[in-house]
Design a protein around this motif. Structure first.
Motif, PDB file in Angstrom:
ATOM      1  N   GLU A  38       0.827  -1.196   0.000  1.00 47.07           N
ATOM      2  CA  GLU A  38       0.000   0.000   0.000  1.00 47.07           C
ATOM      3  C   GLU A  38       0.869   1.258   0.000  1.00 47.07           C
ATOM      4  OE1 GLU A  38      -4.009   1.579   2.311  1.00 47.07           O
ATOM      5  OE2 GLU A  38      -2.585   0.322   3.402  1.00 47.07           O
ATOM      6  N   VAL A  39       0.365   2.300  -0.662  1.00 51.61           N
ATOM      7  CA  VAL A  39       1.003   3.613  -0.641  1.00 51.61           C
ATOM      8  C   VAL A  39       0.101   4.558   0.144  1.00 51.61           C
ATOM      9  CG1 VAL A  39       1.843   5.577  -1.996  1.00 51.61           C
ATOM     10  CG2 VAL A  39       2.137   3.234  -2.858  1.00 51.61           C
ATOM     11  N   VAL A  40       0.606   5.030   1.274  1.00 45.88           N
ATOM     12  CA  VAL A  40      -0.137   5.943   2.133  1.00 45.88           C
ATOM     13  C   VAL A  40       0.574   7.288   2.123  1.00 45.88           C
ATOM     14  CG1 VAL A  40      -0.858   6.447   4.498  1.00 45.88           C
ATOM     15  CG2 VAL A  40      -1.044   4.115   3.595  1.00 45.88           C
ATOM     16  N   VAL A  41      -0.161   8.334   1.801  1.00 47.28           N
ATOM     17  CA  VAL A  41       0.395   9.685   1.784  1.00 47.28           C
ATOM     18  C   VAL A  41      -0.197  10.472   2.943  1.00 47.28           C
ATOM     19  CG1 VAL A  41       0.611  11.844   0.497  1.00 47.28           C
ATOM     20  CG2 VAL A  41       0.740   9.656  -0.705  1.00 47.28           C
ATOM     21  N   ILE A  42       0.674  11.087   3.726  1.00 43.93           N
ATOM     22  CA  ILE A  42       0.251  11.885   4.874  1.00 43.93           C
ATOM     23  C   ILE A  42       0.394  13.352   4.533  1.00 43.93           C
ATOM     24  CG2 ILE A  42       0.586  12.362   7.317  1.00 43.93           C
ATOM     25  CD1 ILE A  42       1.844   9.619   7.619  1.00 43.93           C
ATOM     26  N   ILE A  43      -0.696  14.089   4.672  1.00 43.81           N
ATOM     27  CA  ILE A  43      -0.693  15.524   4.404  1.00 43.81           C
ATOM     28  C   ILE A  43      -1.140  16.262   5.666  1.00 43.81           C
ATOM     29  CG2 ILE A  43      -1.141  15.207   1.934  1.00 43.81           C
ATOM     30  CD1 ILE A  43      -4.077  15.969   2.499  1.00 43.81           C
ATOM     31  N   GLY A  44      -0.920  17.552   5.657  1.00 39.30           N
ATOM     32  CA  GLY A  44      -1.344  18.357   6.793  1.00 39.30           C
ATOM     33  C   GLY A  44      -0.455  19.568   6.946  1.00 39.30           C
ATOM     34  N   PRO A  45      -0.878  20.541   7.742  1.00 35.74           N
ATOM     35  CA  PRO A  45      -0.102  21.767   7.919  1.00 35.74           C
ATOM     36  C   PRO A  45       1.200  21.510   8.666  1.00 35.74           C
ATOM     37  CG  PRO A  45      -1.925  21.686   9.470  1.00 35.74           C
ATOM     38  CD  PRO A  45      -2.117  20.528   8.546  1.00 35.74           C
ATOM     39  N   SER A  46       2.102  22.474   8.611  1.00 38.31           N
ATOM     40  CA  SER A  46       3.339  22.379   9.376  1.00 38.31           C
ATOM     41  C   SER A  46       3.011  22.260  10.862  1.00 38.31           C
ATOM     42  CB  SER A  46       4.200  23.620   9.132  1.00 38.31           C
ATOM     43  OG  SER A  46       4.571  23.706   7.767  1.00 38.31           O
ATOM     44  N   THR A  76       4.177  14.668   2.206  1.00 36.41           N
ATOM     45  CA  THR A  76       4.429  15.593   1.110  1.00 36.41           C
ATOM     46  C   THR A  76       3.368  16.688   1.078  1.00 36.41           C
ATOM     47  OG1 THR A  76       4.775  15.778  -1.293  1.00 36.41           O
ATOM     48  CG2 THR A  76       3.078  14.246  -0.551  1.00 36.41           C
ATOM     49  N   HIS A  77       3.745  17.818   0.458  1.00 35.40           N
ATOM     50  CA  HIS A  77       2.789  18.883   0.160  1.00 35.40           C
ATOM     51  C   HIS A  77       2.430  18.888  -1.327  1.00 35.40           C
ATOM     52  CE1 HIS A  77       2.496  20.874   4.034  1.00 35.40           C
ATOM     53  NE2 HIS A  77       3.798  20.750   4.177  1.00 35.40           N
ATOM     54  N   GLU A  78       2.951  17.910  -2.080  1.00 36.36           N
ATOM     55  CA  GLU A  78       2.635  17.809  -3.509  1.00 36.36           C
ATOM     56  C   GLU A  78       1.261  17.157  -3.649  1.00 36.36           C
ATOM     57  OE1 GLU A  78       4.451  18.951  -5.962  1.00 36.36           O
ATOM     58  OE2 GLU A  78       6.306  19.451  -4.895  1.00 36.36           O
ATOM     59  N   MET A  79       0.208  17.981  -3.593  1.00 41.02           N
ATOM     60  CA  MET A  79      -1.147  17.448  -3.480  1.00 41.02           C
ATOM     61  C   MET A  79      -1.578  16.669  -4.713  1.00 41.02           C
ATOM     62  SD  MET A  79      -3.366  17.243  -1.154  1.00 41.02           S
ATOM     63  CE  MET A  79      -4.767  16.149  -1.231  1.00 41.02           C
ATOM     64  N   GLU A  80      -1.285  17.165  -5.894  1.00 36.89           N
ATOM     65  CA  GLU A  80      -1.696  16.451  -7.098  1.00 36.89           C
ATOM     66  C   GLU A  80      -0.985  15.106  -7.197  1.00 36.89           C
ATOM     67  OE1 GLU A  80      -4.257  17.190  -9.009  1.00 36.89           O
ATOM     68  OE2 GLU A  80      -4.541  18.815  -7.558  1.00 36.89           O
ATOM     69  N   ALA A 140       0.014  13.389  -4.592  1.00 37.31           N
ATOM     70  CA  ALA A 140      -0.622  12.562  -3.569  1.00 37.31           C
ATOM     71  C   ALA A 140      -1.908  11.941  -4.097  1.00 37.31           C
ATOM     72  CB  ALA A 140      -0.897  13.397  -2.321  1.00 37.31           C
ATOM     73  N   LEU A 141      -2.719  12.740  -4.757  1.00 37.62           N
ATOM     74  CA  LEU A 141      -3.990  12.242  -5.280  1.00 37.62           C
ATOM     75  C   LEU A 141      -3.774  11.207  -6.374  1.00 37.62           C
ATOM     76  CD1 LEU A 141      -5.928  15.632  -5.425  1.00 37.62           C
ATOM     77  CD2 LEU A 141      -6.416  13.723  -3.879  1.00 37.62           C
ATOM     78  N   ASP A 142      -2.648  11.324  -7.068  1.00 35.44           N
ATOM     79  CA  ASP A 142      -2.369  10.422  -8.186  1.00 35.44           C
ATOM     80  C   ASP A 142      -1.790   9.086  -7.722  1.00 35.44           C
ATOM     81  OD1 ASP A 142      -1.931   9.706 -11.004  1.00 35.44           O
ATOM     82  OD2 ASP A 142       0.191  10.001 -10.548  1.00 35.44           O
ATOM     83  N   ILE A 143      -0.944   9.108  -6.700  1.00 34.46           N
ATOM     84  CA  ILE A 143      -0.170   7.916  -6.349  1.00 34.46           C
ATOM     85  C   ILE A 143      -0.750   7.124  -5.184  1.00 34.46           C
ATOM     86  CG2 ILE A 143       1.381   9.054  -4.682  1.00 34.46           C
ATOM     87  CD1 ILE A 143       3.660   7.383  -5.801  1.00 34.46           C
ATOM     88  N   ALA A 144      -1.483   7.780  -4.292  1.00 35.51           N
ATOM     89  CA  ALA A 144      -1.856   7.160  -3.019  1.00 35.51           C
ATOM     90  C   ALA A 144      -2.978   6.143  -3.168  1.00 35.51           C
ATOM     91  CB  ALA A 144      -2.278   8.235  -2.019  1.00 35.51           C
ATOM     92  N   ASP A 145      -2.887   5.084  -2.359  1.00 40.11           N
ATOM     93  CA  ASP A 145      -4.038   4.214  -2.134  1.00 40.11           C
ATOM     94  C   ASP A 145      -4.954   4.851  -1.096  1.00 40.11           C
ATOM     95  OD1 ASP A 145      -3.322   1.906  -3.812  1.00 40.11           O
ATOM     96  OD2 ASP A 145      -1.632   1.723  -2.432  1.00 40.11           O
ATOM     97  N   ARG A 146      -4.314   5.468  -0.085  1.00 40.49           N
ATOM     98  CA  ARG A 146      -5.071   6.221   0.919  1.00 40.49           C
ATOM     99  C   ARG A 146      -4.306   7.488   1.280  1.00 40.49           C
ATOM    100  NH1 ARG A 146      -5.919   3.258   6.110  1.00 40.49           N
ATOM    101  NH2 ARG A 146      -3.991   2.196   5.537  1.00 40.49           N
ATOM    102  N   ILE A 147      -5.063   8.512   1.639  1.00 40.31           N
ATOM    103  CA  ILE A 147      -4.484   9.774   2.098  1.00 40.31           C
ATOM    104  C   ILE A 147      -4.905   9.987   3.542  1.00 40.31           C
ATOM    105  CG2 ILE A 147      -4.489  12.289   1.808  1.00 40.31           C
ATOM    106  CD1 ILE A 147      -4.779  11.843  -1.184  1.00 40.31           C
TER     107      ILE A 147
END
Length: 266
Positions: free
Chosen positions: A41-49, A216-220, A222-229
């Protein structure tokens, strides 16, 4: 430790974080963070500093010791061991052994400046894992080719661009055959024109089934590669969803505001 020491991890996810707590002084950095990650699985974690994203990665790699909860990777309880009916801290040697299951790519490349690309990639398998130099050299060459740098195999880090150095860092992390690969803002220190090559390598790894957790902050991307965000803020996981769910719902006001801000900046 807040988990029951009789837990038996059978047919478990590759990663299971349970109520993970981390404090720096009086500041709560991770507040009951729980997350499961399956193999491949590819999990991308996003969020503010300041959300706790990088700290969470560092707890997975045991660069930060947790203050509560538990983390299991491939059925092993990280940082602790059972001695009879009690749970005790692992020794540094035991932690190093557990850490071999993971690879980590940081914001900074941290390559050995006096070593060539080939020497950087083959160093750990030979010196840490005791692989035969010929075998480690061939694997290093294969990984250097994977990241598109076969023509730079004898270059030193100072002769490479930032993006090329980061691709070497990815190859170096892969050389130890990690079950889990962690990326902590891998493109944040790169010039914009160099970001694409690094992201392309990460896409290839995802297609090959490498289990990855990416901050990452690379949102597009993240949306392209992730199985879950996973969306984190204030040390907590506020929302978890597929890219489609995140793109179409944005249910959490904090998430909606965060994505809106990223889109304005892009």
């Amino acid at each position: 430790m807040t988990t029951n020491p009789t837990i038996v991890m059978t047919s478990a996810p590759l990663v299971q974080a349970v109520n993970v707590q981390k404090h720096f002084g009086g500041t709560v950095v991770l507040d009951s963070v729980s997350l499961e990650i399956s193999a491949g699985e590819v999990v991308v974690i996003i969020g503010p500093s300041g959300a706790g994203k990088s700290t969470f990665l560092r707890t997975l790699n045991q660069l930060e010791r947790i203050d509560g909860g538990s983390i299991w990777i491939d059925g092993q309880l990280l940082g602790y061991k059972y001695v009879g009916n009690t749970v005790r801290h692992c020794s540094e040697k035991e932690i190093i052994q557990q850490r071999r299951m993971l690879g980590m790519v940081f914001q900074q490349f941290n390559l050995f400046p006096h070593m060539t690309v080939l020497q950087n990639v083959r160093y750990a398998p030979v010196q840490v894992s005791g692989e035969k130099e010929a075998d480690a050299t061939q694997r290093a060459r294969d990984l250097i080719k994977l990241v598109g740098l076969e023509s730079r195999v004898d270059y030193y880090p100072s002769q490479l661009s930032g993006g090329q150095q980061q691709r070497v860092a990815i190859a170096r992390a892969l050389a130890m055959r990690p079950r889990l690969l962690l990326f902590d803002e891998p493109t944040s220190s790169l010039d914009p024109e160099l970001v694409g090559d690094v992201l392309a390598v990460m896409r290839t790894l995802a297609q090959q089934g490498q289990t990855m957790v990416i901050v990452t902050h690379e949102m597009e991307f993240a949306l392209d590669i992730a199985d879950r965000i996973v969306f984190m803020a204030d040390g907590k996981i506020l929302e978890v969803g597929t890219p489609e769910q995140i793109r179409n719902e944005d249910e959490t006001p904090r998430l909606r505001a965060f994505i809106g801000r990223l889109r304005k900046e892009s």
